[in-house]
Enzyme design. Structure first.
Site, PDB file in Angstrom:
ATOM      1  N   HIS A 195      68.681 104.102 -26.733  1.00  0.00           N
ATOM      2  CA  HIS A 195      69.504 103.117 -26.024  1.00  0.00           C
ATOM      3  C   HIS A 195      69.667 101.916 -26.942  1.00  0.00           C
ATOM      4  CE1 HIS A 195      71.297 101.031 -22.610  1.00  0.00           C
ATOM      5  NE2 HIS A 195      70.740  99.957 -23.148  1.00  0.00           N
ATOM      6  N   CYS A 196      70.909 101.599 -27.286  1.00  0.00           N
ATOM      7  CA  CYS A 196      71.164 100.503 -28.229  1.00  0.00           C
ATOM      8  C   CYS A 196      71.580  99.260 -27.446  1.00  0.00           C
ATOM      9  CB  CYS A 196      72.265 100.915 -29.207  1.00  0.00           C
ATOM     10  SG  CYS A 196      72.685  99.603 -30.357  1.00  0.00           S
ATOM     11  N   PRO A 197      70.739  98.215 -27.408  1.00  0.00           N
ATOM     12  CA  PRO A 197      71.111  97.022 -26.642  1.00  0.00           C
ATOM     13  C   PRO A 197      72.310  96.290 -27.243  1.00  0.00           C
ATOM     14  CG  PRO A 197      69.064  96.662 -27.843  1.00  0.00           C
ATOM     15  CD  PRO A 197      69.420  98.096 -28.038  1.00  0.00           C
ATOM     16  N   ASN A 201      74.766 100.265 -24.551  1.00  0.00           N
ATOM     17  CA  ASN A 201      75.018 101.630 -24.098  1.00  0.00           C
ATOM     18  C   ASN A 201      74.031 102.559 -24.792  1.00  0.00           C
ATOM     19  OD1 ASN A 201      76.266 103.738 -22.837  1.00  0.00           O
ATOM     20  ND2 ASN A 201      78.185 103.610 -23.981  1.00  0.00           N
TER      21      ASN A 201
END
Ligand SMILES: [Zn+2]
Ligand SMILES: [Zn+2]
Ligand SMILES: [Zn+2]
Length: 363
Positions: A195-197, A201
């Site tokens: 999960h890439c902040p 997304n």
């Protein structure tokens, strides 16, 4: 339910306790009675030789964890808020870099020659559009929904139809072996990488290529910005003045140290004389070099994982992939833009020898 029970005995499914998840006493206890359990996948009643918290259905292949409770997703709204803030900050930063770069560099570039100005305008436009487009695609596209499968009733669920599927208590639906539940997105993601902040997304099966395209675009842009700011800085930098060196001490290491100190001091003095445009150029140079180095490492790591045929989460779970250049060919499949609009027009159709039997990102 009576009919289900009788059906379960007709097909005689056997449940296999998953030994790795059992405490030691389950291996040695003598079994005096069968345990009646229900498989979530096909709804059949199964008989276990001993009590097992985790078992695999002999008919549909689904894994049932009787201890799995519905853990509440705390602070979900806080994670969403953090993601949205990051996305807004990043979009504003991109706009600042584009507008600030144009404001600081283009008057100088056009003053050098019209050819320089027009050439850099075209390059800047292409890189800006590519970066904003890939960022939006990676950020706002769905990261990858797990395949929809029939579950819950015996006649509809075929033999082995839910092989190694588990049940996601948070989504209340089946979770395929290649899916993971993301607490920040609040859903199961197929082939979840992480999960890439920064894009707010997950990176999964559906947007992994967008994410790689974004990294390539940003790394190229930062390289271009650092070269362009150096070039413009060379033209507008004030002349650097040095104190005359006292050569009476000779040319040893002491002389070298004093020379370096004088150069740094002269540079710092000249920075004080820089115009606001020059200061923006210095900031853009420092930030683009540091961002470029960090994202190049991330891009390299991502390409290594794709080459090894696994995702970041697989890597953490010691997943075994197959190292092969075909993984990279399969991942990039065909020219990036065409693959989005024409998913069936993959280049790999024309390269039959490159096709693998197991599609990593097959939905
Ligand atoms: Zn079953
Ligand atoms: Zn889920
Ligand atoms: Zn997520």
């Amino acid at each position: 339910m009576t009919s289900l029970i009788s059906e379960s005995f007709e097909v005689a499914p056997k449940a296999t306790p998953v030994m790795a998840d059992l405490p030691k006493e389950h291996f040695i206890a003598s079994v005096m009675e069968d345990y009646d359990v229900t498989c979530w996948g096909c709804g059949l009643h199964l008989l276990l030789p001993s009590h097992a918290p985790v078992f695999k259905c002999g008919w549909c292949g689904a894994l049932t964890n009787q201890n799995a409770g519905k853990r509440e997703c705390k602070y979900f709204w806080l994670r969403r808020l953090r993601d949205r803030c990051f996305v807004c900050i990043l979009l504003m930063f991109m706009l600042f870099v584009i507008c600030g770069g144009v404001w600081a560099a283009f008057p100088v570039l056009f003053s050098i020659s019209y050819f320089h100005g027009i050439f850099h305008s075209i390059i800047t436009f292409i890189l800006s559009v590519a970066t904003v487009y890939t960022f939006s695609s990676a950020s706002f596209a769905c990261a990858g929904t797990p395949p929809c499968v029939v579950w819950g009733s015996y006649p509809a669920v075929g033999k082995g139809a839910l092989e190694n599927y588990t049940f996601c208590q948070l989504c209340s639906k089946p979770k395929s072996p290649r899916s993971h539940h993301c607490r920040s997105c609040g859903m199961c993601i197929l082939d979840m990488d992480h999960h890439c902040p920064f894009i707010g997304n997950c990176v999964g099966a559906a947007n992994h290529r967008h994410f790689i395209a974004l990294l390539i675009s940003v790394v190229t842009s930062t390289f271009y910005i650092s070269v362009m700011t150096m070039y413009v800085g060379w033209h507008i930098w004030p002349s650097i003045t040095y104190e005359p060196f006292d050569r009476s001490y000779g040319y040893g290491s002491d002389f070298a140290m004093r020379a370096i100190r004088e150069i740094i001091y002269g540079l710092l003095k000249s920075v004080m004389l820089l115009s606001p445009r020059g200061l923006v150029l210095v900031y853009l140079f420092v930030s683009s070099v540091s961002l470029g180095i960090g994202l190049s490492i991330l891009l390299w790591q991502q390409l290594c994982f794709i080459y090894e045929g696994k995702t970041y989460l697989n890597h953490l779970n010691d997943g075994v992939g197959e190292k092969d250049c075909q993984n990279l060919v399969q991942f990039f499949g065909c020219p990036y833009s065409f693959s989005i609009y024409l998913p069936h027009c993959s280049l790999s159709r024309f390269l039959p020898s490159f096709r693998k039997k197991t599609q990593r990102h097959k939905k």
